[in-house]
Motif scaffolding. Structure first.
Motif, mmCIF file in Angstrom:
data_model
loop_
_atom_site.group_PDB
_atom_site.id
_atom_site.type_symbol
_atom_site.label_atom_id
_atom_site.label_comp_id
_atom_site.label_asym_id
_atom_site.label_seq_id
_atom_site.Cartn_x
_atom_site.Cartn_y
_atom_site.Cartn_z
ATOM 1 N N SER A 96 0.831 -1.196 0.000
ATOM 2 C CA SER A 96 0.000 0.000 0.000
ATOM 3 C C SER A 96 0.870 1.252 0.000
ATOM 4 C CB SER A 96 -0.899 0.002 1.242
ATOM 5 O OG SER A 96 -1.595 1.226 1.351
ATOM 6 N N LEU A 97 0.367 2.301 -0.635
ATOM 7 C CA LEU A 97 1.047 3.601 -0.615
ATOM 8 C C LEU A 97 0.535 4.495 0.503
ATOM 9 C CD1 LEU A 97 1.177 4.534 -4.428
ATOM 10 C CD2 LEU A 97 2.986 3.512 -3.028
ATOM 11 N N GLN A 98 -0.455 4.043 1.242
ATOM 12 C CA GLN A 98 -1.095 4.914 2.226
ATOM 13 C C GLN A 98 -0.168 5.345 3.359
ATOM 14 O OE1 GLN A 98 -5.075 4.201 3.550
ATOM 15 N NE2 GLN A 98 -5.646 3.107 1.690
ATOM 16 N N ASN A 99 0.892 4.599 3.571
ATOM 17 C CA ASN A 99 1.863 4.983 4.593
ATOM 18 C C ASN A 99 3.094 5.647 3.992
ATOM 19 O OD1 ASN A 99 0.364 4.030 6.844
ATOM 20 N ND2 ASN A 99 0.970 1.938 6.317
ATOM 21 N N GLY A 100 2.936 6.138 2.756
ATOM 22 C CA GLY A 100 4.025 6.829 2.092
ATOM 23 C C GLY A 100 4.879 5.903 1.249
ATOM 24 N N TYR A 101 5.812 6.508 0.540
ATOM 25 C CA TYR A 101 6.719 5.756 -0.336
ATOM 26 C C TYR A 101 8.091 6.422 -0.272
ATOM 27 C CZ TYR A 101 8.624 3.495 -4.480
ATOM 28 O OH TYR A 101 9.408 2.759 -5.339
ATOM 29 N N PRO A 102 9.164 5.631 -0.151
ATOM 30 C CA PRO A 102 10.515 6.202 -0.020
ATOM 31 C C PRO A 102 11.055 6.733 -1.342
ATOM 32 C CG PRO A 102 10.647 3.826 -0.120
ATOM 33 C CD PRO A 102 9.173 4.158 -0.069
#
Length: 213
Positions: A68-74
């Motif tokens: 999921s991208l909901q917790n951000g992406y590095p």
């Protein structure tokens, strides 16, 4: 990632639409859940914030082997869920100065008795846009892919009973956005935002030779 009522899936983030599957669509209100948690700012339309959608989305992501991208992406990642003689997903990622693009063609497989999603068949290809990553990303930026509003926030944006949605997700180290457009080709003359989505789809199809598939 399409919003679905008859099958337990929306997308559409596709519907994760993407999230993009035809069936009876219901227009939701335009309220958003702008949530800041764990240093992540989330811009999520009300529909995508529902417990039912979140549960379905998690199942779809798991079956597709995606996080999921909901917790951000590095770094930065854009996912575009769309239709073109099937269900497609473009994943465009950038970490530091390195770009990567993957184009997925996927199919939902349902239990014939219970009509529940049991698996997702997929074909994934790593690809490079014909114009190169920098020009491609600049073209997406010019079409306002990062800032387009969700269609539910546009007054008088109506939709049919048998619709599909194009869904866009964007993840960065500090933010997450998801928005969709129902039947953008149908609405492109009335809403420039829908026209931009159509142009984004055309750009993807042209740059990755999708029309030749």
């Amino acid at each position: 990632m399409k919003k679905k009522l008859t099958k337990t899936f929306s997308i559409a983030l596709v519907s994760l639409a993407i999230m993009l599957f035809s069936c009876n669509d219901v227009k939701q209100d335009g309220k958003k859940a702008d949530v800041t948690k764990d240093s992540i700012t989330r811009d999520i339309p009300a529909y995508y914030s529902s417990a039912d959608y979140q549960k379905m989305s998690q199942k779809q992501l798991a079956l597709m082997g995606l996080g999921s991208l909901q917790n951000g992406y590095p770094g930065q990642q854009i996912r575009v869920w769309f239709k073109e003689k099937g269900d497609w997903l473009l994943i465009l990622s950038r970490k530091d100065s390195s770009w990567h693009a993957a184009l997925w063609n996927y199919t939902f497989n349902y239990d014939p008795v219970t009509d529940t999603l049991v698996s997702i068949s997929k074909n994934e290809k790593d690809m490079v846009p014909k114009m190169g990553f920098q020009k491609f990303s600049d073209s997406l930026l010019a079409l306002k892919i990062f800032t387009l509003p969700d269609y539910n926030s546009l007054p008088n944006y109506s939709m049919g009973t048998d619709s599909y949605s194009t869904v866009v997700e964007i993840g960065t180290p500090t933010s997450y956005r998801i928005y969709s457009y129902a039947d953008p080709a149908f609405h492109q003359k009335e809403f420039w935002q829908a026209k931009n989505i159509v142009l984004i789809e055309q750009l993807i199809k042209d740059q990755f030779n999708l029309t030749a598939e």
